[in-house]
Design a protein around this motif. Structure first.
Motif, PDB file in Angstrom:
ATOM      1  N   PRO A 125       0.745  -1.326   0.390  1.00 40.33           N
ATOM      2  CA  PRO A 125      -0.016  -0.427  -0.144  1.00 40.33           C
ATOM      3  C   PRO A 125       1.307   1.510   0.060  1.00 40.33           C
ATOM      4  N   THR A 126       2.203   1.649   0.851  1.00 38.61           N
ATOM      5  CA  THR A 126       2.475   2.612   0.670  1.00 38.61           C
ATOM      6  C   THR A 126       4.343   2.264   0.302  1.00 38.61           C
ATOM      7  N   VAL A 127       5.156   2.285   0.323  1.00 42.24           N
ATOM      8  CA  VAL A 127       6.136   2.248   0.199  1.00 42.24           C
ATOM      9  C   VAL A 127       7.543   3.199   0.490  1.00 42.24           C
ATOM     10  N   ARG A 128       8.342   3.126   1.438  1.00 38.12           N
ATOM     11  CA  ARG A 128       9.228   4.581   1.933  1.00 38.12           C
ATOM     12  C   ARG A 128      10.138   3.927   0.881  1.00 38.12           C
ATOM     13  N   TRP A 140       3.941   6.033  -2.795  1.00 38.57           N
ATOM     14  CA  TRP A 140       5.305   6.419  -2.803  1.00 38.57           C
ATOM     15  C   TRP A 140       6.139   7.472  -1.672  1.00 38.57           C
ATOM     16  N   SER A 141       7.091   7.778  -0.504  1.00 42.16           N
ATOM     17  CA  SER A 141       7.470   8.628  -0.207  1.00 42.16           C
ATOM     18  C   SER A 141       8.760   8.184  -0.164  1.00 42.16           C
ATOM     19  N   THR A 142       9.380   9.562  -1.147  1.00 41.94           N
ATOM     20  CA  THR A 142      10.902   9.392  -0.949  1.00 41.94           C
ATOM     21  C   THR A 142      11.885  10.523  -0.538  1.00 41.94           C
ATOM     22  N   GLU A 143      13.323   9.381   0.084  1.00 40.22           N
ATOM     23  CA  GLU A 143      13.423   9.618   1.119  1.00 40.22           C
ATOM     24  C   GLU A 143      15.107   9.834   0.899  1.00 40.22           C
ATOM     25  N   GLU A 144      16.103  11.062   0.978  1.00 36.74           N
ATOM     26  CA  GLU A 144      17.054  11.108   0.577  1.00 36.74           C
ATOM     27  C   GLU A 144      18.317  11.039   1.253  1.00 36.74           C
ATOM     28  N   THR A 145      19.381   9.670   1.403  1.00 34.64           N
ATOM     29  CA  THR A 145      19.835   9.757   2.044  1.00 34.64           C
ATOM     30  C   THR A 145      21.474  10.371   1.959  1.00 34.64           C
ATOM     31  N   ALA A 146      21.471  11.331   0.643  1.00 36.02           N
ATOM     32  CA  ALA A 146      23.291  11.660   0.462  1.00 36.02           C
ATOM     33  C   ALA A 146      23.680  12.429   0.791  1.00 36.02           C
ATOM     34  N   ALA A 147      22.940  13.132   1.965  1.00 34.73           N
ATOM     35  CA  ALA A 147      23.882  13.891   2.960  1.00 34.73           C
ATOM     36  C   ALA A 147      24.680  13.351   4.116  1.00 34.73           C
ATOM     37  N   ASP A 148      23.639  12.312   4.321  1.00 35.04           N
ATOM     38  CA  ASP A 148      24.452  11.415   5.842  1.00 35.04           C
ATOM     39  C   ASP A 148      24.641  10.464   5.099  1.00 35.04           C
ATOM     40  N   VAL A 202      17.619   5.106   8.973  1.00 31.64           N
ATOM     41  CA  VAL A 202      16.468   4.235   8.549  1.00 31.64           C
ATOM     42  C   VAL A 202      16.132   2.929   8.396  1.00 31.64           C
ATOM     43  N   ILE A 203      16.868   2.173   8.508  1.00 31.36           N
ATOM     44  CA  ILE A 203      16.571   0.722   7.894  1.00 31.36           C
ATOM     45  C   ILE A 203      16.404  -0.084   9.538  1.00 31.36           C
ATOM     46  N   ALA A 204      17.467  -0.099  10.607  1.00 29.49           N
ATOM     47  CA  ALA A 204      16.991  -0.682  11.585  1.00 29.49           C
ATOM     48  C   ALA A 204      16.079   0.008  12.563  1.00 29.49           C
ATOM     49  N   THR A 205      15.734   1.110  12.379  1.00 26.14           N
ATOM     50  CA  THR A 205      14.296   1.848  13.071  1.00 26.14           C
ATOM     51  C   THR A 205      12.687   1.643  12.109  1.00 26.14           C
ATOM     52  N   ALA A 206      13.182   0.526  11.060  1.00 30.97           N
ATOM     53  CA  ALA A 206      11.476   0.905  10.607  1.00 30.97           C
ATOM     54  C   ALA A 206      11.083  -0.098  10.804  1.00 30.97           C
ATOM     55  N   GLU A 259       5.610  -2.070   8.628  1.00 32.17           N
ATOM     56  CA  GLU A 259       6.732  -1.190   6.474  1.00 32.17           C
ATOM     57  C   GLU A 259       7.013  -1.948   5.214  1.00 32.17           C
ATOM     58  N   THR A 260       7.545  -1.233   4.769  1.00 32.04           N
ATOM     59  CA  THR A 260       8.376  -1.470   3.017  1.00 32.04           C
ATOM     60  C   THR A 260       8.841  -0.451   2.686  1.00 32.04           C
ATOM     61  N   LEU A 261      10.479  -0.919   2.612  1.00 34.08           N
ATOM     62  CA  LEU A 261      11.183  -0.330   1.966  1.00 34.08           C
ATOM     63  C   LEU A 261      12.145  -0.624   0.699  1.00 34.08           C
ATOM     64  N   LEU A 262      12.592   0.022   0.029  1.00 32.28           N
ATOM     65  CA  LEU A 262      12.951  -0.116  -1.238  1.00 32.28           C
ATOM     66  C   LEU A 262      14.097   0.777  -1.708  1.00 32.28           C
ATOM     67  N   VAL A 263      15.284   0.605  -1.169  1.00 36.91           N
ATOM     68  CA  VAL A 263      16.902   1.026  -1.564  1.00 36.91           C
ATOM     69  C   VAL A 263      17.578   1.312  -2.642  1.00 36.91           C
ATOM     70  N   ASP A 264      17.880   2.008  -3.428  1.00 38.96           N
ATOM     71  CA  ASP A 264      17.831   2.127  -4.617  1.00 38.96           C
ATOM     72  C   ASP A 264      19.358   3.747  -5.440  1.00 38.96           C
ATOM     73  N   ASP A 265      20.027   3.144  -5.155  1.00 43.90           N
ATOM     74  CA  ASP A 265      20.880   1.863  -4.699  1.00 43.90           C
ATOM     75  C   ASP A 265      22.356   1.900  -3.716  1.00 43.90           C
ATOM     76  N   LEU A 266      22.655   0.753  -3.265  1.00 42.80           N
ATOM     77  CA  LEU A 266      24.019   0.895  -3.050  1.00 42.80           C
ATOM     78  C   LEU A 266      25.429   1.371  -3.215  1.00 42.80           C
TER      79      LEU A 266
END
Length: 636
Positions: free
Chosen positions: A31-34, A63-71, A78-82, A86-93
């Motif tokens: 239903p929702t994806v981070r 879907w909601s988009t979160e930027e991690t480039a700054a840190d 984020v992954i540890a506290t999900a 929830e459903t998480l999609l990380v693109d990319d390593l």
């Protein structure tokens, strides 16, 4: 490609291999994806900006988009506290490693950061998909910076792949599973998967009575041998038992070797015939049936045709009821009368009680299966791993024995203290449901609502889910942490029945919860299940929706799990018998060719008249240009 049963998944692939599209397809039904975007800003690179824009355009609006480039360290946080729902999609390593190696983030302890990411993935409670470029197949870069990037990304891929429970490599748009190894237990000369090398596979014979043979487990106490199968009799008049005549279900030669069977995610079990079901429904349209036909019972015809592999399915003659009895200790059993479930099980063994009477009316045999009792889930696991493995094998073997005995349909029933709350816990863990919303009210023996017991059950489920919030949502782990013995045995029954192409009639929370778990072990299992009735139970309704099972009836009986199924069984048999016996409609009997049946009368369309204007205003509907020309002509 079936990828049921994963919780954390790594998708590897080369440039333009289709890895991102494949990863997005895995979470398309959420239903929702981070969406965690790791790439740095495009800056003044228009080609890179176009790539980022294409990725953004593919993402659904939900879907909601979160930027991690700054840190870079924020990704692990984020992954540890999900949360589990929830459903998480990380693109990319690859983008994450690029930022990690950026001089702006140096000096940095890169090794510790990678270890933090792997630990976060390993403990992640949410469903997690990570995308990463596979650079190990390319040439060694000629520049120091290029070599540093490939070395770092290779180390990250290895660490994350080890932490994930499933790894897929996408090559030219084609996904190839790397972890876990694909299991193919569908051949006649092989067991599902060997836990250790074995010189021969031993077939467990069908048992009609008690036996000393029991499944071998790794360190756990063995379950008892197969219980006796009884055929209850209807008092005061003879009954027609299962005579074994008529259609015999096609089975697979898939022996269960007690030391070789490994039940794990990714099992490749058979599917029903995809063509026979639609062909059976098309055949119904040509039968000499009055009115509009069989209505909702067409679903039964289609299901029976697919599972029997023929467009003309026959009624199920030989039916076996498997009554799984297993109690749950702790708060999930609040409000249950001590010893009541054991009394119900003994009643069924003696051919008495509601279930035995209904089985006798249907000519079905009855087998009472005792499952290990479950410990309080709010304090610790319901079972240990060895007990879960033993219970799964035990259920598989019971289904095999039924198939060997010529049974054509299994009815899964259950009785036990705390089963409803346990099913709610499993549903919350596997489908993200809120326990109070799927936990039915507690009714006392006198018919009164016990709100205190209901709140105790809710609290027990809440505490169990909190205790396991960082545990894997792997099917076997769910059975060990939350499910218990009855659910493990029921899951084994569904998997064994699927392997032997044996359809199962479900009815109640234990059955649908076991179907949810078996779906994550073998996605084909749910296609061999038919839901008789949801009984008005909120957990059954939601699980049926998740599984895609439409209940056949809405009887709202509350006579114990399995009673609805046996109540509707004669109706299902009647529909199958009718569909198999009726002749085709005589030629020229279509409604279009019958002169004595008038067709619909077409009414003439009413003429449209422009209403007269009220008050001052234009006296014509002609365009303004035309009106201007007319006035000019008059003036001339």
């Amino acid at each position: 490609m079936s990828l049921d049963g994963w919780n954390t998944l790594l998708v590897l692939g080369g440039i333009r291999s289709g890895k991102s599209e494949f990863a997005e397809s895995l979470v398309a039904d959420a239903p929702t994806v981070r969406y965690l975007a790791t790439a740095a800003d495009a800056g003044d690179d228009p080609e890179w900006a176009a790539r980022l824009a294409a990725h953004r355009a593919r993402r659904p609006a939900t879907w909601s988009t979160e930027e991690t480039a700054a840190d870079p360290r924020r990704l692990a946080d984020v992954i540890a506290t999900a949360r589990p729902e929830e459903t998480l999609l990380v693109d990319d390593l690859g983008g994450w490693v690029t930022v990690l190696l950026d001089p702006a983030h140096q000096p940095a302890d890169d090794t510790a950061t990678v270890d933090e990411l792997a630990a976060a993935v390993r403990s992640c409670a949410a469903r997690l998909v990570l995308v990463s470029p596979e650079v190990g197949l390319s040439l060694v870069p000629t520049t120091p910076l290029g070599r540093a990037f490939t070395d770092a990304l290779g180390a990250v891929n290895r660490a994350v792949a080890d932490a994930c429970d499933t790894v897929v490599l996408v090559v030219a748009g084609q996904p190839c599973r790397l972890k876990p190894a694909v299991v193919h237990p569908a051949s006649a000369d092989a067991t599902p998967a060997a836990a250790a090398p074995s010189t021969a596979a031993t077939t467990v014979p069908a048992q009609a009575g008690p036996t000393d043979e029991s499944p071998v487990t790794a360190g756990g106490p063995p379950l008892p041998g197969s219980p006796p199968v009884s055929t209850p009799q209807v008092p005061a008049r003879p009954t027609s038992g299962a005579d074994g005549t008529g259609w015999t279900a096609p089975t697979m030669a898939l022996p269960v070797a007690a030391t070789d069977l490994v039940i794990q995610p990714g099992m490749d079990l058979p599917m029903p015939d995809e063509y026979a079901g639609p062909q059976a429904v098309d055949r119904l349209a040509g039968l000499d049936l009055p009115g509009t036909g069989l209505g909702a019972l067409e679903q039964v015809i289609s299901f029976a045709a697919a599972t029997q592999g023929t467009p003309t399915p026959a009624p199920w003659r030989s039916v076996r009821v498997l009554l799984v009895h297993g109690d749950h200790a702790g708060g999930v059993a609040a409000g249950s009368t001590a010893g009541e479930s054991a009394r119900r099980a003994e009643q069924a063994r003696a051919g008495q009680g509601v279930l035995a009477r209904l089985a006798a009316e249907s000519g079905a045999s009855l087998q009472v299966v005792d499952a290990p009792a479950a410990a309080p889930v709010e304090h610790g696991p319901a079972l240990d791993a060895a007990q879960v493995d033993s219970a799964l094998r035990y259920g598989w073997r019971l289904a095999e024995e039924a198939a060997e005995a010529g049974v054509q349909l299994l009815v899964l029933a259950a009785c036990g203290a705390g089963t409803e709350a346990t099913a709610a816990a499993v549903l919350a863990a596997t489908a993200g449901a809120e326990p109070p919303a799927v936990l039915a009210r507690v009714v006392t023996a006198g018919g009164q609502l016990d709100d205190g017991a209901w709140m105790t059950r809710c609290a027990a489920v809440r505490d169990a889910l909190h205790r396991t919030r960082r545990s894997s949502r792997d099917a076997v782990d769910v059975l060990a942490e939350l499910g218990g013995g009855d659910l493990a045995v029921a899951t084994g029954i569904l998997l064994g029945a699927t392997a032997r192409r044996l359809p199962v009639l479900l009815d109640g929370p234990v059955g649908v919860a076991a179907a949810l778990i078996s779906r994550d072990l073998a996605g084909q299992a749910r296609h061999w299940c038919l839901l008789a009735d949801d009984g008005g139970h909120p957990a059954v309704r939601l699980a049926a929706d998740v599984l895609g099972l439409d209940p056949l009836t809405q009887l709202r009986l509350d006579l114990g799990e399995g009673a609805n199924a046996l109540t509707v069984l004669p109706l299902l048999r009647s529909a199958l018998a009718l569909a198999a016996a009726l002749p085709a409609r005589p030629e020229g009997d279509d409604s279009e060719e019958k002169g004595d049946e008038p067709g619909p009368v077409e009414e003439p369309e009413p003429d449209f008249h422009e209403p007269e204007p009220e008050g001052p205003g234009p006296t014509t509907t002609a365009p303004a240009t035309e009106a201007a020309e007319t006035s000019a002509a008059r003036a001339g």
